[in-house]
Design an enzyme around this catalytic site. Structure first.
Site, mmCIF file in Angstrom:
data_model
loop_
_atom_site.group_PDB
_atom_site.id
_atom_site.type_symbol
_atom_site.label_atom_id
_atom_site.label_comp_id
_atom_site.label_asym_id
_atom_site.label_seq_id
_atom_site.Cartn_x
_atom_site.Cartn_y
_atom_site.Cartn_z
ATOM 1 N N GLN A 1 43.786 50.124 44.542
ATOM 2 C CA GLN A 1 42.400 50.431 44.764
ATOM 3 C C GLN A 1 41.888 50.049 46.197
ATOM 4 O O GLN A 1 41.153 50.736 46.786
ATOM 5 C CB GLN A 1 41.480 50.181 43.925
ATOM 6 C CG GLN A 1 41.703 50.790 42.543
ATOM 7 C CD GLN A 1 40.384 50.549 41.516
ATOM 8 O OE1 GLN A 1 40.419 49.414 40.982
ATOM 9 N NE2 GLN A 1 39.562 51.217 41.540
ATOM 10 N N CYS B 1 35.106 54.477 37.063
ATOM 11 C CA CYS B 1 36.112 53.618 37.894
ATOM 12 C C CYS B 1 35.660 53.596 39.186
ATOM 13 O O CYS B 1 35.074 54.714 39.740
ATOM 14 C CB CYS B 1 37.382 54.436 37.949
ATOM 15 S SG CYS B 1 38.858 53.959 38.736
ATOM 16 N N LEU B 2 35.868 52.824 40.177
ATOM 17 C CA LEU B 2 35.292 52.629 41.566
ATOM 18 C C LEU B 2 35.960 53.695 42.277
ATOM 19 O O LEU B 2 35.389 53.988 43.406
ATOM 20 C CB LEU B 2 35.406 51.447 42.074
ATOM 21 C CG LEU B 2 34.500 50.202 41.509
ATOM 22 C CD1 LEU B 2 34.892 48.999 41.992
ATOM 23 C CD2 LEU B 2 33.160 50.453 41.495
HETATM 24 ZN ZN ZN Z 1 39.670 51.935 38.115
#
Ligand code: ZN
Length: 161
Positions: free
Chosen positions: A51, A91-92
């Site tokens: 991420q 989710c970010l």
């Molecule tokens: Zn996530």
């Protein structure tokens, strides 16, 4: 420490497999510190290395509601799971959305901590969900792949991971 840029769905890095971490280096230690800071700054309950654009098997999680208590899992492997929970997940990397995902209600994970010591961690409820969600990221899986029905739009930014 520094806040890193969170990659958003559509970025190819979120769909790749991560590599194992074999030794702690200053670069990995800095990455972990940055991941923790980035997770808190974004009000997330977890963050996986892809991420922030790094394909290594590292996740950070903090589901505590009061004092910060980050958990670092390096090379995590879920070795036991049981039960079932169905609920909203965010989710970010998919900001402003939630979807209904069924996860185990209990998991046991084996990993290394930030000192590269082998640890086992058990989690239930939100912690179990966060462990599953973050471990999926390391294999290029997003919760949207597992969500029942279409994702919903939300305004709140808490409890994303
Ligand atoms: Zn996530």
């Amino acid at each position: 420490m520094a806040i890193r840029n969170i990659r958003i769905e559509g970025d190819a890095v979120l769909r790749k497999n991560c590599r194992e971490v074999t030794e702690m280096t200053p670069k990995i230690a800095e990455l972990i510190e940055d991941m923790i800071e980035t997770m808190y700054e974004a009000n997330g309950v977890g963050l996986a290395a892809p991420q922030v654009g790094v394909l290594r098997n590292i996740v950070v999680i903090d589901v505590s509601e009061e004092e910060p208590d980050p958990i670092v899992l390096i090379n995590p492997e879920i070795i036991e799971s049981s039960g079932e929970q169905t609920g909203d997940e965010g989710c970010l990397s998919l900001p402003g959305k939630v979807g209904v995902v069924t996860r185990p209600d209990y998991v046991k994970v084996r990993a290394r901590n930030e000192h590269m010591e082998e640890i086992e961690l058990e989690g239930t409820e939100l912690l179990a969900r966060a462990i599953c969600h973050e471990c999926d990221h390391l294999k290029g899986i997003l919760y949207a792949d597992k969500a029942e029905g279409p994702l919903k739009e939300v305004k709140k930014e808490s409890e994303e991971s």
